[in-house]
Design a protein around this motif. Structure first.
Motif, mmCIF file in Angstrom:
data_model
loop_
_atom_site.group_PDB
_atom_site.id
_atom_site.type_symbol
_atom_site.label_atom_id
_atom_site.label_comp_id
_atom_site.label_asym_id
_atom_site.label_seq_id
_atom_site.Cartn_x
_atom_site.Cartn_y
_atom_site.Cartn_z
ATOM 1 N N VAL A 49 0.840 -1.194 0.000
ATOM 2 C CA VAL A 49 0.000 0.000 0.000
ATOM 3 C C VAL A 49 0.879 1.251 0.000
ATOM 4 O O VAL A 49 1.874 1.318 0.732
ATOM 5 C CB VAL A 49 -0.933 0.029 1.230
ATOM 6 N N ALA A 50 0.509 2.235 -0.806
ATOM 7 C CA ALA A 50 1.181 3.540 -0.811
ATOM 8 C C ALA A 50 0.164 4.609 -0.447
ATOM 9 O O ALA A 50 -0.946 4.630 -0.980
ATOM 10 C CB ALA A 50 1.784 3.838 -2.183
ATOM 11 N N LEU A 51 0.533 5.490 0.489
ATOM 12 C CA LEU A 51 -0.319 6.601 0.908
ATOM 13 C C LEU A 51 0.325 7.907 0.457
ATOM 14 O O LEU A 51 1.444 8.230 0.865
ATOM 15 C CB LEU A 51 -0.498 6.603 2.423
ATOM 16 N N LEU A 52 -0.380 8.660 -0.384
ATOM 17 C CA LEU A 52 0.139 9.914 -0.930
ATOM 18 C C LEU A 52 -0.557 11.095 -0.252
ATOM 19 O O LEU A 52 -1.797 11.151 -0.205
ATOM 20 C CB LEU A 52 -0.100 9.972 -2.443
ATOM 21 N N LEU A 53 0.230 12.030 0.267
ATOM 22 C CA LEU A 53 -0.291 13.186 0.993
ATOM 23 C C LEU A 53 0.189 14.472 0.329
ATOM 24 O O LEU A 53 1.359 14.582 -0.044
ATOM 25 C CB LEU A 53 0.172 13.169 2.453
ATOM 26 N N GLU A 54 -0.691 15.451 0.239
ATOM 27 C CA GLU A 54 -0.288 16.728 -0.359
ATOM 28 C C GLU A 54 0.370 17.649 0.652
ATOM 29 O O GLU A 54 0.967 18.659 0.284
ATOM 30 C CB GLU A 54 -1.491 17.430 -0.977
ATOM 31 N N GLY A 55 0.276 17.335 1.937
ATOM 32 C CA GLY A 55 0.854 18.173 2.978
ATOM 33 C C GLY A 55 1.766 17.384 3.892
ATOM 34 O O GLY A 55 2.084 16.218 3.635
ATOM 35 N N PRO A 56 2.183 17.996 5.010
ATOM 36 C CA PRO A 56 3.086 17.320 5.949
ATOM 37 C C PRO A 56 2.338 16.313 6.807
ATOM 38 O O PRO A 56 1.119 16.394 6.972
ATOM 39 C CB PRO A 56 3.623 18.481 6.804
ATOM 40 N N THR A 57 3.078 15.393 7.372
ATOM 41 C CA THR A 57 2.463 14.364 8.211
ATOM 42 C C THR A 57 2.266 14.831 9.647
ATOM 43 O O THR A 57 1.713 14.099 10.467
ATOM 44 C CB THR A 57 3.353 13.106 8.231
ATOM 45 N N TYR A 58 2.707 16.037 9.967
ATOM 46 C CA TYR A 58 2.640 16.530 11.356
ATOM 47 C C TYR A 58 1.667 17.702 11.506
ATOM 48 O O TYR A 58 1.756 18.473 12.460
ATOM 49 C CB TYR A 58 4.031 16.978 11.808
ATOM 50 N N ASP A 59 0.688 17.839 10.590
ATOM 51 C CA ASP A 59 -0.191 19.013 10.623
ATOM 52 C C ASP A 59 -1.287 18.941 11.689
ATOM 53 O O ASP A 59 -2.054 19.879 11.857
ATOM 54 C CB ASP A 59 -0.819 19.253 9.252
ATOM 55 N N GLN A 60 -1.375 17.808 12.400
ATOM 56 C CA GLN A 60 -2.399 17.613 13.431
ATOM 57 C C GLN A 60 -3.809 17.789 12.859
ATOM 58 O O GLN A 60 -4.732 18.205 13.559
ATOM 59 C CB GLN A 60 -2.185 18.593 14.592
ATOM 60 N N ALA A 101 4.244 1.117 -11.124
ATOM 61 C CA ALA A 101 5.258 0.368 -11.871
ATOM 62 C C ALA A 101 5.985 -0.633 -10.986
ATOM 63 O O ALA A 101 6.524 -1.631 -11.476
ATOM 64 C CB ALA A 101 6.260 1.332 -12.508
ATOM 65 N N ASN A 102 5.982 -0.364 -9.667
ATOM 66 C CA ASN A 102 6.613 -1.281 -8.713
ATOM 67 C C ASN A 102 5.614 -2.239 -8.085
ATOM 68 O O ASN A 102 5.866 -2.795 -7.012
ATOM 69 C CB ASN A 102 7.338 -0.479 -7.635
ATOM 70 N N ASP A 103 4.488 -2.411 -8.763
ATOM 71 C CA ASP A 103 3.481 -3.419 -8.400
ATOM 72 C C ASP A 103 2.853 -3.201 -7.032
ATOM 73 O O ASP A 103 2.549 -4.168 -6.314
ATOM 74 C CB ASP A 103 4.083 -4.833 -8.464
ATOM 75 N N TYR A 104 2.614 -1.947 -6.656
ATOM 76 C CA TYR A 104 1.853 -1.694 -5.432
ATOM 77 C C TYR A 104 0.389 -2.029 -5.701
ATOM 78 O O TYR A 104 -0.171 -1.676 -6.740
ATOM 79 C CB TYR A 104 2.009 -0.248 -4.982
ATOM 80 N N ASP A 105 -0.228 -2.725 -4.758
ATOM 81 C CA ASP A 105 -1.603 -3.182 -4.949
ATOM 82 C C ASP A 105 -2.617 -2.058 -4.793
ATOM 83 O O ASP A 105 -3.602 -1.990 -5.535
ATOM 84 C CB ASP A 105 -1.928 -4.285 -3.923
ATOM 85 N N LEU A 106 -2.382 -1.187 -3.807
ATOM 86 C CA LEU A 106 -3.356 -0.139 -3.475
ATOM 87 C C LEU A 106 -2.619 1.184 -3.316
ATOM 88 O O LEU A 106 -1.677 1.292 -2.535
ATOM 89 C CB LEU A 106 -4.078 -0.500 -2.177
ATOM 90 N N ILE A 107 -3.051 2.192 -4.059
ATOM 91 C CA ILE A 107 -2.435 3.516 -4.011
ATOM 92 C C ILE A 107 -3.506 4.517 -3.584
ATOM 93 O O ILE A 107 -4.506 4.720 -4.279
ATOM 94 C CB ILE A 107 -1.834 3.900 -5.375
ATOM 95 N N LEU A 108 -3.300 5.118 -2.403
ATOM 96 C CA LEU A 108 -4.282 6.015 -1.800
ATOM 97 C C LEU A 108 -3.827 7.461 -1.940
ATOM 98 O O LEU A 108 -2.720 7.807 -1.530
ATOM 99 C CB LEU A 108 -4.451 5.683 -0.311
#
Length: 336
Positions: A49-60, A101-108
């Motif tokens: 699984v890959a999780l794509l975020l447009e912002g930082p992971t610490y934005d609370q 391309a690297n065969d990730y099953d789920l891209i969020l």
């Protein structure tokens, strides 16, 4: 007396019989193994699984809630998880292609911004499944999650109408197409509860327009509004604080915001990101994640009315609980 068969004949027959039995068991085992390997559920494999975020992971807030949710679910479902954050709009297609391309099953993709690039990439990588929010999903390997906000808005509208003393309530919205259904629900709820109550709708251009939101709040208060529903996560703190100064009730949004002004926040319409991702992962692991547009709302526990402030009478709380039960069965389709 019957004639006995010679020992070599008996031995040969026994060996042939054993071979036939072993062969039969082997064929049966291979058929079972083939079913296990080729079944549609992902439970027997290590899902990537890959999780794509447009912002930082610490934005609370929006982004950190997604990361926390997926990290928690990783322990439960034992999938591998890769995080890409602070992705600019022009980078999304390239990042999504890399994972596909690297065969990730789920891209969020955690937001509307990922929808169009995912539509482009999904067509070229049919073995990966792409999930985004509030956009379009035309391909079989693509899902877009939409919050079913009209019933939520209706519930909040009923609460506002029950708590107003001036018969004037306000709604501060971000001027985006995705916000319209909740406004419509709010108006329906107010009019259902109190046809004589007037509604003032104030619009700000984006979620970060704090000055515009404060100006809108002051304008509403000057018109006699005494209950305000504010739906901009980034500016709710300032709106609630401004309303508190004027002795005006508010209803929060996204998170439980009673802590900001315990004597003036009636409740909050919350969005449980953890529950949203829990549903997505459960369905994907089981091979049941629908493609197309999927609606999550009150029925799924993704939208929830928080606990009430102490100023909300018991009879109002009981009425809201009954209204909630009436709204839940009205849910529509969840995919396709």
């Amino acid at each position: 007396m019957p004639k006995l068969l010679p020992f070599p004949v008996l031995f040969t027959g026994l060996v042939v019989g054993l071979l036939l039995l072993i062969t039969s068991q082997f064929v049966t085992s291979m058929k079972h193994l083939d079913k296990v390997i080729n079944k549609s559920s992902h439970s027997s494999d290590k899902v990537r699984v890959a999780l794509l975020l447009e912002g930082p992971t610490y934005d609370q807030g929006w982004n950190s809630s997604a990361l926390e949710s997926m990290t928690e679910l990783q322990k439960r479902f034992n999938f591998s998880l890769e995080i890409a954050n602070n992705i600019k709009p022009e980078q999304i297609t390239k990042v999504a292609e890399k994972y596909a391309a690297n065969d990730y099953d789920l891209i969020l993709g955690h937001g509307l911004i990922f929808s169009d690039p995912f539509t482009d990439v999904a067509l070229r990588y049919p073995k990966s499944h792409f999930v985004s929010f509030n956009g379009e999903a035309p391909h079989p390997n693509q899902t877009t999650i939409r919050y079913d906000m009209k019933p939520a808005g209706k519930l909040v509208g009923i609460l506002a109408a029950k708590m107003t003393k001036s018969d004037k309530v306000g709604y501060i919205m971000v001027d985006k197409p995705t916000e319209i259904l909740q406004v419509e629900g709010f108006i329906e709820g107010v009019k259902k509860e109190s046809p004589k109550t007037s509604i003032v709708v104030g619009k700000v251009p984006d979620f970060n327009d704090i000055e515009g939101a404060i100006h809108t709040t002051r304008d509403m208060i000057s018109q006699g509004v005494d209950v305000i529903y504010t739906t901009g996560d980034s500016f709710n703190l300032e709106v609630i604080t401004e309303a508190q100064r004027a002795g005006v009730f508010t209803i929060g949004y996204i998170a439980d915001q009673r802590y900001i002004a315990p004597d003036y926040v009636l409740a909050s319409m919350t969005q449980d990101v953890r529950q949203c991702y829990r549903i997505i992962m459960e369905q994907f692991i089981q091979g049941d994640l629908p493609n197309g547009k999927v609606m999550y709302g009150l029925a799924e526990g993704v939208n929830q009315l928080s606990q009430f402030g102490h100023m909300v009478p018991d009879d109002v709380r009981e009425d809201l609980e009954r209204e909630l039960q009436n709204l839940i069965p009205s849910r529509g389709s969840y995919g396709g």
